[in-house]
Design a protein around this motif. Structure first.
Motif, short mmCIF file in Angstrom:
data_model
loop_
_atom_site.label_atom_id
_atom_site.label_comp_id
_atom_site.label_asym_id
_atom_site.label_seq_id
_atom_site.Cartn_x
_atom_site.Cartn_y
_atom_site.Cartn_z
N GLY A 75 7.82 42.92 35.76
CA GLY A 75 8.51 43.45 34.48
C GLY A 75 9.92 43.28 34.04
O GLY A 75 10.69 43.14 35.03
N PHE A 76 10.21 44.45 33.30
CA PHE A 76 11.62 44.41 32.98
C PHE A 76 12.36 45.15 34.07
O PHE A 76 13.46 44.69 34.25
N ARG A 77 11.74 45.97 34.76
CA ARG A 77 12.21 46.71 35.92
C ARG A 77 12.74 45.60 37.02
O ARG A 77 13.80 46.10 37.84
N GLY A 78 12.00 44.70 37.03
CA GLY A 78 12.39 43.64 38.36
C GLY A 78 13.68 43.23 38.03
O GLY A 78 14.42 42.94 39.27
N PHE A 79 14.26 43.16 37.01
CA PHE A 79 15.79 42.54 36.83
C PHE A 79 16.64 43.62 37.22
O PHE A 79 17.74 43.36 37.31
N PHE A 80 16.18 44.91 37.49
CA PHE A 80 17.27 45.81 37.98
C PHE A 80 16.95 46.09 39.19
O PHE A 80 17.49 47.24 39.60
N ALA A 132 6.60 38.35 35.12
CA ALA A 132 5.16 38.29 35.10
C ALA A 132 4.87 39.30 36.25
O ALA A 132 3.93 39.93 36.18
N LYS A 133 5.54 39.28 37.20
CA LYS A 133 5.18 40.49 38.53
C LYS A 133 5.73 41.82 38.68
O LYS A 133 5.02 42.49 38.95
#
Length: 313
Positions: free
Chosen positions: A173-178, A170-171
């Motif tokens: 996006g997909f980029r946060g997991f990397f 939510a905060k």
């Protein structure tokens, strides 16, 4: 010809299973050390003693020491399976390539006496295959690593992994997991390359020394396990110390990506605000954990592979 192919196929598949089992067991047993390392690295004001005392003084201290064990076991078990599986394939391929001229005659002679059950390679091949396999496995398991680090950190009040994943999505996006993958890759590539290089050299030299002392050309299974474990400790201590700055930067990026931005900005802020010691925060815990974890994982992995290949003969 078919028997050789069958053995090769079974052995290659078993590398995944051996890596999964040894990695998962190691992650579970050493989770308290990993959690304490994260707590120390998340802020310069926390020391190992303070972090440990805070956990012991809190509710359910034993359970708190194993906080984050689920993503840790999943990440390390799955990551080890991928790493050892890819490393085996790369080493099998590299073994068929003519030796690099940088490999000395001494290293060729000592490598033949190694206790390893794996393909014998030169220094350059050990360095590069270890680095490439680790980075390839790292990019796949990085989302699990981010969840693990944030779940262990006191900067977040996550109550479940699913909740942590929803919050990151939510905060950020997909980029946060990397988050922190650049620093992770910069840390893992040289670490894994140096580890495999030093590990194989140590095994060859210790095996050669053991053979001279026993005046025997054959090493027992227990002797090989001892040599592999000792070599793993030496390799882990050496590679961990050299790459710890990247581990410290990676932890900051995964916990507070908004503040630190990227790897270079994080390094600059850490050096300006906290000094060079910030680059080596958590080193003692990381050395202790890595020395035990890597030595245990590699020894168990090689023994499982050795036994599987003997059973196929």
């Amino acid at each position: 010809m078919s028997n050789g192919a069958q053995k090769q196929k079974a052995s290659s598949a078993f590398h995944l299973v051996a890596g999964l089992g040894s990695g998962a067991a190691s992650a579970f047993l050493l989770q308290p050390a990993d959690l304490l390392k994260t707590r120390v690295q998340q802020s310069h004001v926390s020391t190992l003693t303070q972090a440990f005392r805070n956990i012991l003084n809190g509710p359910r201290p034993v359970r708190s020491l194993w906080r984050g064990v689920t993503p840790s076991v999943i990440r390390t078990g799955f990551g080890s399976a991928l790493y050892f599986g890819m490393l085996n394939q790369m080493r099998q391929y590299a073994a068929k390539i003519p030796p690099v001229p940088l490999v000395s005659a001494e290293s060729k002679s000592t490598v033949s006496s190694s206790s390893s059950a794996l393909p014998k390679l030169g220094n350059v091949a050990n360095l590069t295959t270890g680095a490439f396999a680790r980075v390839a496995a790292g990019v796949i398991v990085n989302p699990i690593t981010v969840l693990k680090v944030r779940y262990e950190s006191t900067h977040y009040s996550y109550t479940s992994l699913a909740g942590a994943a929803r919050d990151i999505w939510a905060k950020e996006g997909f980029r946060g997991f990397f988050a922190g993958f650049g620093a992770t890759a910069v840390r893992d590539a040289p670490y894994a390359g140096l580890y495999v290089l030093i590990y194989e050299q140590a095994k060859a030299r210790l095996a050669s020394l053991a053979q001279r002392r026993s005046a025997s050309s054959e090493s027992t299974a227990s002797g090989s396990a001892t040599i592999n474990f000792a070599s793993g400790v030496v390799a882990a201590i050496s590679a961990t110390t050299l790459t710890n700055p990247f581990d410290s930067i990676k932890t900051r990026l995964q916990i507070a990506p908004g503040r630190y931005g990227n790897m270079f900005q994080a390094a600059r802020l850490m050096l300006q605000q906290e000094g060079i010691q910030s680059m080596f925060s958590g080193l003692s815990m990381r050395i202790g954990r890595k020395a035990l974890s890597s030595a245990f994982t590699w020894t168990a992995y090689e023994e499982l592979v050795r036994r599987a290949e003997r059973a196929l003969v």
